[in-house]
Design a protein around this motif. Sequence first.
Motif, PDB file in Angstrom:
ATOM      1  N   ASP A  84       0.888 -81.172 -31.541  1.00  0.00           N
ATOM      2  CA  ASP A  84       1.814 -80.039 -31.492  1.00  0.00           C
ATOM      3  C   ASP A  84       2.922 -80.276 -30.481  1.00  0.00           C
ATOM      4  N   ALA A  85       4.155 -80.019 -30.916  1.00  0.00           N
ATOM      5  CA  ALA A  85       5.312 -80.222 -30.040  1.00  0.00           C
ATOM      6  C   ALA A  85       5.366 -79.117 -29.006  1.00  0.00           C
TER       7      ALA A  85
ATOM      8  N   LEU B 165       4.125 -81.439 -46.758  1.00  0.00           N
ATOM      9  CA  LEU B 165       3.336 -80.294 -46.283  1.00  0.00           C
ATOM     10  C   LEU B 165       2.037 -80.751 -45.607  1.00  0.00           C
ATOM     11  N   ALA B 166       1.444 -81.827 -46.120  1.00  0.00           N
ATOM     12  CA  ALA B 166       0.219 -82.344 -45.495  1.00  0.00           C
ATOM     13  C   ALA B 166       0.505 -82.797 -44.067  1.00  0.00           C
ATOM     14  N   VAL B 167       1.702 -83.334 -43.846  1.00  0.00           N
ATOM     15  CA  VAL B 167       2.101 -83.731 -42.492  1.00  0.00           C
ATOM     16  C   VAL B 167       2.401 -82.497 -41.651  1.00  0.00           C
ATOM     17  N   GLU B 168       3.113 -81.529 -42.230  1.00  0.00           N
ATOM     18  CA  GLU B 168       3.519 -80.341 -41.470  1.00  0.00           C
ATOM     19  C   GLU B 168       2.354 -79.416 -41.113  1.00  0.00           C
ATOM     20  N   THR B 169       1.268 -79.483 -41.919  1.00  0.00           N
ATOM     21  CA  THR B 169       0.099 -78.671 -41.590  1.00  0.00           C
ATOM     22  C   THR B 169      -0.843 -79.405 -40.643  1.00  0.00           C
TER      23      THR B 169
ATOM     24  N   VAL C 273       3.363 -90.387 -31.631  1.00  0.00           N
ATOM     25  CA  VAL C 273       2.869 -89.350 -32.538  1.00  0.00           C
ATOM     26  C   VAL C 273       4.073 -88.601 -33.087  1.00  0.00           C
ATOM     27  N   ASN C 274       4.084 -88.396 -34.384  1.00  0.00           N
ATOM     28  CA  ASN C 274       5.120 -87.587 -35.013  1.00  0.00           C
ATOM     29  C   ASN C 274       4.796 -86.113 -34.735  1.00  0.00           C
ATOM     30  N   LYS C 275       5.418 -85.574 -33.696  1.00  0.00           N
ATOM     31  CA  LYS C 275       5.088 -84.217 -33.226  1.00  0.00           C
ATOM     32  C   LYS C 275       5.515 -83.166 -34.245  1.00  0.00           C
ATOM     33  N   ILE C 276       4.713 -82.111 -34.335  1.00  0.00           N
ATOM     34  CA  ILE C 276       5.001 -81.030 -35.280  1.00  0.00           C
ATOM     35  C   ILE C 276       5.284 -79.763 -34.469  1.00  0.00           C
ATOM     36  N   SER C 277       6.458 -79.166 -34.685  1.00  0.00           N
ATOM     37  CA  SER C 277       6.680 -77.861 -34.059  1.00  0.00           C
ATOM     38  C   SER C 277       6.346 -76.785 -35.084  1.00  0.00           C
ATOM     39  N   ASP C 278       5.700 -75.727 -34.621  1.00  0.00           N
ATOM     40  CA  ASP C 278       5.245 -74.642 -35.507  1.00  0.00           C
ATOM     41  C   ASP C 278       4.410 -75.183 -36.664  1.00  0.00           C
ATOM     42  N   ARG C 279       3.344 -75.836 -36.327  1.00  0.00           N
ATOM     43  CA  ARG C 279       2.449 -76.384 -37.359  1.00  0.00           C
ATOM     44  C   ARG C 279       2.013 -75.275 -38.319  1.00  0.00           C
ATOM     45  N   LYS C 280       2.141 -75.546 -39.615  1.00  0.00           N
ATOM     46  CA  LYS C 280       1.835 -74.532 -40.622  1.00  0.00           C
ATOM     47  C   LYS C 280       0.329 -74.442 -40.854  1.00  0.00           C
ATOM     48  N   PRO C 281      -0.159 -73.255 -41.240  1.00  0.00           N
ATOM     49  CA  PRO C 281      -1.585 -73.161 -41.584  1.00  0.00           C
ATOM     50  C   PRO C 281      -1.884 -73.974 -42.842  1.00  0.00           C
ATOM     51  N   VAL C 282      -3.070 -74.578 -42.894  1.00  0.00           N
ATOM     52  CA  VAL C 282      -3.418 -75.468 -44.004  1.00  0.00           C
ATOM     53  C   VAL C 282      -3.447 -74.703 -45.330  1.00  0.00           C
ATOM     54  N   ARG C 283      -3.648 -73.401 -45.244  1.00  0.00           N
ATOM     55  CA  ARG C 283      -3.652 -72.535 -46.427  1.00  0.00           C
ATOM     56  C   ARG C 283      -2.409 -72.761 -47.297  1.00  0.00           C
TER      57      ARG C 283
END
Lengths: 97, 319
Positions: free
Chosen positions: B318-319, B248-252, B268-278
């Motif tokens: 961000d992807a 989750l730390a990576v996905e946010t 860079v390990n791109k993230i699609s739909d980066r989650k809110p840190v919340r």
Amino acid sequence: MSESEDPYENLTITTGAVVEPNTSRVNKTGSWRQFKPVINVDACIACGQCDTYCPDQAAKPVEGEDYYGFDLDYCKGCGICEEVCPTDAIDMIREEK
Amino acid sequence: MSSDLQDQDFTDELEHDEELWNPGHRACAGCGPALAMKYITEAAGENTIISQPTGCMEVVSTPYPESSWGTSYIHNIFENGASVASGIEAAYKAFDRRDPDHLDVQDSDDLNIIAVGGDGATADIGIRALSGMMERGHDVLYIMYDNEAYMNTGVQRSSQTPFGASTTTSPAGDESIGNDTNKKDMTSIAADHGVEYVATASISNPHDFKQKVEKALEIDGPKFLHVYSPCPVGWSYESSKTVELAELAVETGLFPVFEMEDGEITSVNKISDRKPVREWLEKQGRFKHLFDGEEPSEEAIEELQTWIDERAEDLGLDA
């Protein structure tokens, strides 16, 4: 598992406090456990995710079988294996001692 | 509960490999850094010398007269993991130069010298030694395992503790939202020393982490790896969630995974739909105070999110 010598036998403090490798195996951390992992051998697909993510080297293939089992000498019962198992083949149950 | 499950026991029927990170270590159940040590030994192999400053992984793996290590290993004091590794490397080169047949290792490229320190031993206490090691150009891989505070001594904040975390030295209260600084960027510090290979990895992706260790060990000169490894005790979550929280730390985007070569970001390990840190914060007891619905807490979450968003833009996350 390779047998390592018992470091507590004839215990003295060596110059520089040098110790032999692989000797922490004498410390059976399984006694810490409150919850015990159990495997549903029919659901296990032997993917090895539990082994990959076990901090205590306690999830290993069962000899001659196509499923994994747990080394209860060392398993601390953290439950990571249950979380990462893709087929939900692992359950953590409260251990009766 | 049926008793046959209580009796299930395969302990004596298991196939063990020759592990170099041995069970019996005293790390807490569900320890993230213990996983990092396992992956480091798997990637580096037995022809390795590990230099480790004081920290959780040293304390749990080497209580006298035991060792969890199957590799050569030396413990040194808190501030000089990198210095001792530098000395080992210099001594090895000197021996090899004087008498190439003196040591069993035929070629210095076959020997891995790795310093493994925690975030406190690396980013705070040992940063002078690390800076010297990198600046002098020693052929050492330095790996910082990051559990975001001094866990071994009782959860004191470090320069890797994220914004808003409550620790014993940054407690949350009426006047405090917890730690009021963001994570120090160790990768840029390493890259600015001219370190050829700098990368980050997370224990949630062991394949990627081990590949980076292997790649780093191929390179001559200093290398720096930052590996993210959650701590159930210091972060206050259930021990089974270690891998999930690392992921989750990576996905946010709180912990971006990337590689830098010669000072430039090369992957860079791109993230699609980066989650809110919340979503990552609410799973941990150390951020519990941020969910009291009060305005300062909302502002703190917003501030952390802004920091993450800005870094994500810099890195092209961000992807």
